[in-house]
Each structure stands twice: as structure tokens, then as C-alpha cells.
Design a protein around this motif. Structure first.
Motif, PDB file in Angstrom:
ATOM      1  N   ASP A   1       0.821  -1.216   0.000  1.00  0.00           N
ATOM      2  CA  ASP A   1       0.000   0.000   0.000  1.00  0.00           C
ATOM      3  C   ASP A   1       0.854   1.265   0.000  1.00  0.00           C
ATOM      4  O   ASP A   1       0.544   2.231  -0.692  1.00  0.00           O
ATOM      5  N   SER A   2       1.943   1.262   0.763  1.00  0.00           N
ATOM      6  CA  SER A   2       2.781   2.461   0.803  1.00  0.00           C
ATOM      7  C   SER A   2       3.487   2.689  -0.532  1.00  0.00           C
ATOM      8  O   SER A   2       3.614   3.826  -0.986  1.00  0.00           O
ATOM      9  N   VAL A   3       3.915   1.602  -1.168  1.00  0.00           N
ATOM     10  CA  VAL A   3       4.570   1.723  -2.477  1.00  0.00           C
ATOM     11  C   VAL A   3       3.567   2.202  -3.515  1.00  0.00           C
ATOM     12  O   VAL A   3       3.857   3.095  -4.313  1.00  0.00           O
ATOM     13  N   ARG A   4       2.364   1.624  -3.507  1.00  0.00           N
ATOM     14  CA  ARG A   4       1.333   2.035  -4.460  1.00  0.00           C
ATOM     15  C   ARG A   4       0.989   3.509  -4.273  1.00  0.00           C
ATOM     16  O   ARG A   4       0.875   4.264  -5.238  1.00  0.00           O
ATOM     17  N   GLU A   5       0.845   3.942  -3.031  1.00  0.00           N
ATOM     18  CA  GLU A   5       0.519   5.343  -2.758  1.00  0.00           C
ATOM     19  C   GLU A   5       1.621   6.283  -3.251  1.00  0.00           C
ATOM     20  O   GLU A   5       1.352   7.323  -3.843  1.00  0.00           O
ATOM     21  N   LYS A   6       2.863   5.876  -3.050  1.00  0.00           N
ATOM     22  CA  LYS A   6       3.985   6.701  -3.497  1.00  0.00           C
ATOM     23  C   LYS A   6       4.000   6.818  -5.022  1.00  0.00           C
ATOM     24  O   LYS A   6       4.198   7.897  -5.583  1.00  0.00           O
TER      25      LYS A   6
ATOM     26  N   GLU B   1       1.381   6.398  -7.101  1.00  0.00           N
ATOM     27  CA  GLU B   1       0.225   7.185  -7.531  1.00  0.00           C
ATOM     28  C   GLU B   1       0.453   8.676  -7.310  1.00  0.00           C
ATOM     29  O   GLU B   1       0.067   9.500  -8.145  1.00  0.00           O
ATOM     30  N   THR B   2       1.087   9.030  -6.204  1.00  0.00           N
ATOM     31  CA  THR B   2       1.385  10.434  -5.930  1.00  0.00           C
ATOM     32  C   THR B   2       2.352  11.005  -6.954  1.00  0.00           C
ATOM     33  O   THR B   2       2.136  12.096  -7.491  1.00  0.00           O
ATOM     34  N   ARG B   3       3.390  10.261  -7.247  1.00  0.00           N
ATOM     35  CA  ARG B   3       4.376  10.738  -8.236  1.00  0.00           C
ATOM     36  C   ARG B   3       3.758  10.838  -9.625  1.00  0.00           C
ATOM     37  O   ARG B   3       4.038  11.777 -10.364  1.00  0.00           O
ATOM     38  N   TYR B   4       2.912   9.881  -9.983  1.00  0.00           N
ATOM     39  CA  TYR B   4       2.251   9.911 -11.282  1.00  0.00           C
ATOM     40  C   TYR B   4       1.336  11.129 -11.378  1.00  0.00           C
ATOM     41  O   TYR B   4       1.343  11.844 -12.376  1.00  0.00           O
ATOM     42  N   GLY B   5       0.561  11.369 -10.343  1.00  0.00           N
ATOM     43  CA  GLY B   5      -0.331  12.521 -10.335  1.00  0.00           C
ATOM     44  C   GLY B   5       0.428  13.831 -10.443  1.00  0.00           C
ATOM     45  O   GLY B   5       0.020  14.754 -11.152  1.00  0.00           O
ATOM     46  N   THR B   6       1.547  13.913  -9.759  1.00  0.00           N
ATOM     47  CA  THR B   6       2.380  15.110  -9.833  1.00  0.00           C
ATOM     48  C   THR B   6       2.933  15.302 -11.238  1.00  0.00           C
ATOM     49  O   THR B   6       2.926  16.420 -11.769  1.00  0.00           O
ATOM     50  N   ALA B   7       3.386  14.230 -11.856  1.00  0.00           N
ATOM     51  CA  ALA B   7       3.946  14.317 -13.210  1.00  0.00           C
ATOM     52  C   ALA B   7       2.882  14.729 -14.221  1.00  0.00           C
ATOM     53  O   ALA B   7       3.139  15.573 -15.087  1.00  0.00           O
ATOM     54  N   VAL B   8       1.690  14.147 -14.119  1.00  0.00           N
ATOM     55  CA  VAL B   8       0.606  14.501 -15.040  1.00  0.00           C
ATOM     56  C   VAL B   8       0.229  15.964 -14.868  1.00  0.00           C
ATOM     57  O   VAL B   8       0.080  16.707 -15.846  1.00  0.00           O
ATOM     58  N   GLY B   9       0.097  16.398 -13.622  1.00  0.00           N
ATOM     59  CA  GLY B   9      -0.246  17.793 -13.359  1.00  0.00           C
ATOM     60  C   GLY B   9       0.811  18.754 -13.872  1.00  0.00           C
ATOM     61  O   GLY B   9       0.498  19.791 -14.455  1.00  0.00           O
ATOM     62  N   ALA B  10       2.066  18.402 -13.682  1.00  0.00           N
ATOM     63  CA  ALA B  10       3.158  19.263 -14.148  1.00  0.00           C
ATOM     64  C   ALA B  10       3.158  19.370 -15.668  1.00  0.00           C
ATOM     65  O   ALA B  10       3.371  20.457 -16.222  1.00  0.00           O
ATOM     66  N   SER B  11       2.914  18.256 -16.357  1.00  0.00           N
ATOM     67  CA  SER B  11       2.908  18.307 -17.820  1.00  0.00           C
ATOM     68  C   SER B  11       1.711  19.105 -18.331  1.00  0.00           C
ATOM     69  O   SER B  11       1.827  19.828 -19.329  1.00  0.00           O
ATOM     70  N   GLU B  12       0.563  18.999 -17.648  1.00  0.00           N
ATOM     71  CA  GLU B  12      -0.601  19.787 -18.051  1.00  0.00           C
ATOM     72  C   GLU B  12      -0.343  21.271 -17.851  1.00  0.00           C
ATOM     73  O   GLU B  12      -0.693  22.092 -18.705  1.00  0.00           O
TER      74      GLU B  12
END
Length: 85
Positions: free
Chosen positions: A28-33, A35-46
Motif C-alpha cells: 500500500d505504501s509503495v502504491r501510494e507513493k 500514484e502520488t508521483r504519477y499525479g504530480t507528473a501529469v499535473g506538471a505536464s498539463e
């Protein structure tokens, strides 16, 4: 008021640290980490795509793609001419 017998108070559960007692990260901690990094990357590219520099880079990319497609079409056409001879 009658006295109640002493009841054991439940111990609070240990705080979730994201690691097992042996120090291994939990799934769960790895998955959360991730997902957080993916969300940050998507937001930054947008956000980057909305800046003038981002739009300019996208326009340059589109221009290169069109030029490459035109060049490929020209090469294919010249190869057809060579086959006809």
C-alpha cells in the motif's frame, strides 16, 4: 452506584508507517507513493503545456511531424518512380 470491575483498556493500534517490522515497504505504501508521483507528473505536464513555451514546443513538434510525413511521402513517391523504370 456499584463499582465496575477493572476492564483492560484496549491498546491503541500502532501508527501505520508503511513498513513492516523488518523494514520492508508495504504494498500500500509503495502504491501510494507511485500514484502520488504519477499525479504530480501529469499535473506538471498539463501546467507546462499551458505556458507560452509549452505551446511553442508543441507547435514546433507538430511542424516537424508534418515535415517528416511530407518527406516520407516524397521518398515513397520517388521509389515508385524507380520501380516503374
Amino acid at each position: 452506584m456499584p463499582e465496575q470491575p477493572d476492564e483492560p483498556t484496549p491498546e491503541p493500534e500502532p501508527a501505520e508507517t508503511g513498513y513492516t517490522p523488518s523494514g520492508v515497504p508495504t504494498f500500500d505504501s509503495v502504491r501510494e507513493k507511485i500514484e502520488t508521483r504519477y499525479g504530480t507528473a501529469v499535473g506538471a505536464s498539463e501546467l507546462a503545456a499551458e505556458t507560452p513555451e509549452g505551446r511553442s514546443a508543441e507547435e514546433q513538434y507538430d511542424k516537424r511531424q508534418r515535415a517528416a510525413a511530407e518527406r516520407l511521402a516524397a521518398i515513397r513517391e520517388s521509389m515508385k518512380d524507380d520501380d516503374a523504370k
